[in-house]
Write an enzyme that holds these catalytic residues in place. Structure first.
Site, PDB file in Angstrom:
ATOM      1  N   CYS A 138       0.847  -1.181   0.000  1.00  9.26           N
ATOM      2  CA  CYS A 138       0.000   0.000   0.000  1.00  9.26           C
ATOM      3  C   CYS A 138       0.892   1.244   0.000  1.00  9.26           C
ATOM      4  CB  CYS A 138      -0.920   0.127   1.211  1.00  9.26           C
ATOM      5  SG  CYS A 138      -1.942  -1.328   1.471  1.00  9.26           S
ATOM      6  N   ARG A 156       2.908   0.357  -5.515  1.00  2.02           N
ATOM      7  CA  ARG A 156       2.876  -0.323  -4.217  1.00  2.02           C
ATOM      8  C   ARG A 156       1.582  -1.113  -4.005  1.00  2.02           C
ATOM      9  NH1 ARG A 156       6.712   1.606  -0.882  1.00  2.02           N
ATOM     10  NH2 ARG A 156       5.599   0.815   0.930  1.00  2.02           N
ATOM     11  N   TRP A 180      -3.071  -2.518  -1.542  1.00  2.00           N
ATOM     12  CA  TRP A 180      -2.805  -3.894  -1.967  1.00  2.00           C
ATOM     13  C   TRP A 180      -3.342  -4.743  -0.818  1.00  2.00           C
ATOM     14  CZ3 TRP A 180       0.173  -8.130  -0.281  1.00  2.00           C
ATOM     15  CH2 TRP A 180       0.383  -9.126  -1.236  1.00  2.00           C
ATOM     16  N   ASN A 197      -0.209   1.609   5.971  1.00  4.90           N
ATOM     17  CA  ASN A 197       0.533   0.626   5.192  1.00  4.90           C
ATOM     18  C   ASN A 197       1.147  -0.346   6.200  1.00  4.90           C
ATOM     19  OD1 ASN A 197       3.710   0.784   3.387  1.00  4.90           O
ATOM     20  ND2 ASN A 197       2.219  -0.819   3.453  1.00  4.90           N
ATOM     21  N   GLY A 198       0.804  -1.639   6.060  1.00  2.00           N
ATOM     22  CA  GLY A 198       1.373  -2.624   6.976  1.00  2.00           C
ATOM     23  C   GLY A 198       0.316  -3.628   7.405  1.00  2.00           C
ATOM     24  N   GLU A 245      14.813 -15.748 -14.683  1.00  2.00           N
ATOM     25  CA  GLU A 245      14.328 -14.374 -14.774  1.00  2.00           C
ATOM     26  C   GLU A 245      13.419 -14.199 -15.993  1.00  2.00           C
ATOM     27  OE1 GLU A 245      14.116 -12.198 -12.710  1.00  2.00           O
ATOM     28  OE2 GLU A 245      13.819 -10.343 -13.801  1.00  2.00           O
ATOM     29  N   LYS A 253       9.458 -13.049 -15.823  1.00  2.00           N
ATOM     30  CA  LYS A 253       8.894 -11.898 -16.549  1.00  2.00           C
ATOM     31  C   LYS A 253       7.626 -12.307 -17.283  1.00  2.00           C
ATOM     32  CE  LYS A 253      11.074 -10.097 -14.669  1.00  2.00           C
ATOM     33  NZ  LYS A 253      11.048  -9.191 -13.563  1.00  2.00           N
ATOM     34  N   GLU A 313       4.763 -12.889 -14.812  1.00  2.00           N
ATOM     35  CA  GLU A 313       4.315 -11.674 -14.128  1.00  2.00           C
ATOM     36  C   GLU A 313       3.433 -10.800 -14.998  1.00  2.00           C
ATOM     37  OE1 GLU A 313       7.511  -9.882 -11.063  1.00  2.00           O
ATOM     38  OE2 GLU A 313       8.270 -10.060 -13.094  1.00  2.00           O
ATOM     39  N   HIS A 336      14.432 -34.940 -15.256  1.00  2.00           N
ATOM     40  CA  HIS A 336      13.883 -35.444 -13.984  1.00  2.00           C
ATOM     41  C   HIS A 336      12.447 -34.976 -13.762  1.00  2.00           C
ATOM     42  CE1 HIS A 336      17.799 -37.016 -13.059  1.00  2.00           C
ATOM     43  NE2 HIS A 336      18.331 -35.830 -13.259  1.00  2.00           N
ATOM     44  N   LYS A 372       5.251  -3.560  -6.490  1.00  2.00           N
ATOM     45  CA  LYS A 372       6.696  -3.454  -6.671  1.00  2.00           C
ATOM     46  C   LYS A 372       7.443  -3.588  -5.356  1.00  2.00           C
ATOM     47  CE  LYS A 372      10.115  -1.468  -9.493  1.00  2.00           C
ATOM     48  NZ  LYS A 372      10.269  -2.735 -10.200  1.00  2.00           N
TER      49      LYS A 372
HETATM   50  C1  G6P Z   1       8.257  -7.799  -5.683  1.00  3.03           C
HETATM   51  C2  G6P Z   1       8.509  -7.149  -7.019  1.00  3.03           C
HETATM   52  C3  G6P Z   1       9.663  -7.848  -7.721  1.00  3.03           C
HETATM   53  C4  G6P Z   1      10.898  -7.857  -6.831  1.00  3.03           C
HETATM   54  C5  G6P Z   1      10.604  -8.447  -5.457  1.00  3.03           C
HETATM   55  C6  G6P Z   1      11.739  -8.186  -4.490  1.00  3.03           C
HETATM   56  O1  G6P Z   1       7.754  -9.080  -5.865  1.00  3.03           O
HETATM   57  O2  G6P Z   1       7.349  -7.196  -7.824  1.00  3.03           O
HETATM   58  O3  G6P Z   1       9.962  -7.184  -8.930  1.00  3.03           O
HETATM   59  O4  G6P Z   1      11.913  -8.601  -7.458  1.00  3.03           O
HETATM   60  O5  G6P Z   1       9.438  -7.844  -4.892  1.00  3.03           O
HETATM   61  O6  G6P Z   1      11.818  -6.805  -4.283  1.00  3.03           O
HETATM   62  P1  G6P Z   1      13.117  -6.022  -3.875  1.00  3.03           P
HETATM   63  O7  G6P Z   1      12.690  -4.579  -3.832  1.00  3.03           O
HETATM   64  O8  G6P Z   1      13.509  -6.535  -2.529  1.00  3.03           O
HETATM   65  O9  G6P Z   1      14.158  -6.281  -4.902  1.00  3.03           O
END
Ligand code: G6P
Length: 609
Positions: free
Chosen positions: A2, A27, A74, A100-101, A482, A486, A489, A505, A604
């Site tokens: 949030c 957020r 969120w 937030n929290g 990675e 992507k 996501e 496996h 994020k």
């Molecule tokens: C969230 C974001 C990701 C990020 C992860 C860790 O899931 O959507 O993009 O890799 O958090 O975040 P940080 O800020 O600790 O890299």
């Protein structure tokens, strides 16, 4: 997660709050709201959906006010709905709070407050804070907030206002971030600096246990007991223009294209080609500490964890230090063993991820040192670690991390080389070769980006597929992980990444003509092994796209499509191979009409466990 915001000053309140919330939308974005105070009354508008929905509602039916609060949510407790959206009010409707929290003891508090006659309107944990403040209110909002938070367990960054103690906003932080911007005749509080920068560059980062009472004239800081606290006012150099889209359709695409610059910026001033040296004294590790380091643990979440997997190879190869990589959310709950000769490296773009921060705190008393690799100056993780290595990637707005992955790998490579250099594990000649290759990398990434159109054309053919397999070995495994992340996501397509050798496996059972494979196959020590894995897929009618070295004349005979990337020093190949994978995921998501920069269910910055 949030995002919270509050403003008090001469500007028109609603546009300030809405523009600020747009910058905090990364957020969380399942619902949003604002509360403004006009004379003696508090007016609230809340909506289900993104800030654009809130903006539209406020345009159709404007609110008048002089100062106020805003929130983008969120959901943790209570599904996303207008009713559960913040701001939340007390029984009188005169007191408003954004949070937030997570309040862990909210059920017990709610029961007690109900018995005392308070009427609850939502399913949220936050609402108990409003009623607790109401209970303690005797005309002084700050005193009431102080009394209320003494009863809270959990994590919170809150901002509260009351029309019965007007023209002030009270802020408290315990866990999630809160920053106060102090301008000329205006004061703003926010979850991060982005909404503040358009108003002032002077900011104060609250620490856990800090409260702030803000009004148009500035801010007064205390601890949770009310004792005055002196805070440092910092001046932030980020330019708000850096977070505009610059003509790209999405922030994510813009950020993918920024990667050459990000590598340059993250290396800048940290290597000397003349001396063949890495210059990382800024990290703040003493010669004594460096000499004592025998092992390393890299701790992170999400994309940062994938960068950590590349970091493991950098540390082991160049510094000859046994290194493990851990998910912060798992590691922190283990009975982990950490000896005093272990360097802990926490990797976090935001510097606020709750699990990574908790792991940092758990490791600090037991490790040789904890070093943070982060993108956000003065973030919680940056402030609490004993050393910091900043990734100079600039603000990343797309929720799916791209340029910060590259920046994190760059920083971890520099740290690995630095450790190798100080421990005498890396010969000068080898170090110089790698540093020279680093200088060439940005240009090589540009060459990959110049193929964006061809990758887009290729991606169009796969828009309607539902499953993808990503394969890589050794240093290409993090790139495969990675790439798959992507795709998941932003396009909501099922994608699995496997280390090539593990494929037989289990995942090989999935292979058919409906499950294409993206194989990362640079010409390195596992090249022949990958060719065998590729043959196993071909034998089962699988379609294969290979990301391979441009100088590899052979690979085309083994796979269906080749995306060539420039040849590179073997350990640095993921810097190049991840780029087509990012573009491929972007192109598919954009073509499917997905919300690329704000994918569903994600945020994020994950400041809840
Ligand atoms: C969230 C974001 C990701 C990020 C992860 C860790 O899931 O959507 O993009 O890799 O958090 O975040 P940080 O800020 O600790 O890299």
């Amino acid at each position: 997660m949030c995002g919270i915001i509050g403003y008090i000053g001469p500007k028109s309140i609603v546009p300030v709050l809405v523009e600020g919330l747009k910058k905090l939308e990364y957020r969380g974005y399942d619902s949003a709201g604002v509360a403004v105070v006009d004379g003696g009354t508090v007016q609230i508008r809340r909506v289900l959906g993104k800030i654009a929905v809130l903006e539209e509602s406020l345009r159709a039916d404007p609110l008048q006010g002089v100062y106020g609060l805003g929130h983008t949510r969120w959901a943790t407790h209570g599904r996303p709905s207008e009713r559960n959206a913040h701001p939340h009010i007390d029984c009188t409707g005169e007191l408003v709070i954004v949070h937030n929290g997570i309040i862990e003891n909210y059920l017990g508090l709610k029961k007690r407050l109900r018995e005392e006659g308070h009427a609850f309107r939502t399913e949220t944990d936050t609402e108990v804070i409003a009623h607790l403040i109401e209970k303690h209110f005797r005309g002084d909002l700050a005193a009431a907030v102080r009394a209320a938070i003494a009863e809270l367990e959990g994590a919170f960054a809150i901002a509260a206002l009351s029309s019965r103690d007007p023209r002030k906003i009270v802020v408290a932080k315990h866990g999630p971030p809160a920053v106060v911007g102090v301008g000329e005749g205006e004061t703003i509080v926010s979850s991060d600096i982005n909404p503040i920068l358009g108003h002032t560059s002077k900011v104060v980062f609250l620490e856990d246990g800090d409260m702030a009472v803000i009004d148009a004239g500035g801010a007064a800081f205390t601890d949770f007991q009310g004792a005055k606290v002196e805070k440092k006012v910092e001046t932030i150099g980020w330019n708000p223009l850096m977070i505009e889209k610059h003509g790209f359709k999405h922030f994510m695409l813009k950020e993918i294209f920024e990667q050459p610059e990000v590598i340059r910026d993250t290396i800048m001033g940290r290597v000397s080609l003349d001396e063949g040296e890495v210059l990382l004294d800024e990290v703040g590790l003493s010669a004594e500490t460096l000499a004592s380091v025998r092992k390393a643990v890299i701790i992170a979440c999400g994309t940062s964890y994938h960068a950590g997997l590349a970091g493991q190879l950098f540390f082991e190869t160049w510094a000859r230090i046994p290194t493990t990589v851990e998910y912060a959310s798992e590691f922190r709950y283990r009975d982990f063993l950490l000896e005093k000769d272990t360097l802990v490296v926490v990797v976090s773009q935001s510097g606020e991820t709750a699990d990574t921060l908790a792991a940092l705190r758990a490791c600090k008393p037991r490790a040789a040192a904890v070093v943070a690799v982060t993108n956000v100056v003065s973030s919680s993780i940056a402030r609490e670690a004993q050393g910091v290595l900043y990734t100079h990637a600039g603000p990343e707005i797309g929720v799916a991390a791209t340029k910060t992955f590259t920046a994190q790998m760059t920083a971890l490579a520099l740290l690995g080389l630095y450790l190798g250099q100080t421990k005498g594990a890396l010969e000068k000649k080898a170090l110089l070769e790698i540093l020279e290759e680093f200088q060439r990398l940005p240009h090589k990434v540009e060459r990959v980006l110049s193929q964006a159109k061809a990758i887009e054309d290729l991606a169009q053919r796969f828009v309607h597929f539902s499953h993808f397999l990503y394969l890589g070995r050794w240093v290409s495994f993090p790139a495969a992980l990675e790439g798959a992340l992507k795709l998941k996501e932003i396009s909501y397509i099922h994608a699995e990444a496997y280390a090539g050798g593990e494929m037989k496996h289990g995942p090989i059972a999935l292979i058919d003509e409906k499950m294409p494979t993206l194989a990362v196959v640079p010409r390195d020590r596992v090249y022949e092994k990958m060719l065998s894995n590729i043959a196993e897929i071909k034998a089962r009618a699988g379609f294969i796209i290979a990301v391979a070295g441009a100088g590899d004349a052979e690979i085309g005979r083994h796979v269906d499509v080749v995306i060539p990337v420039p040849d590179a020093h073997p350990l640095l190949s993921p810097f190049l191979s991840v780029v087509p994978l990012q573009l491929f995921a972007y192109d598919i998501a954009a073509r499917r009409g997905a919300d690329v920069d704000q994918p569903r269910n994600l945020a994020k910055s994950v400041t809840v466990e």
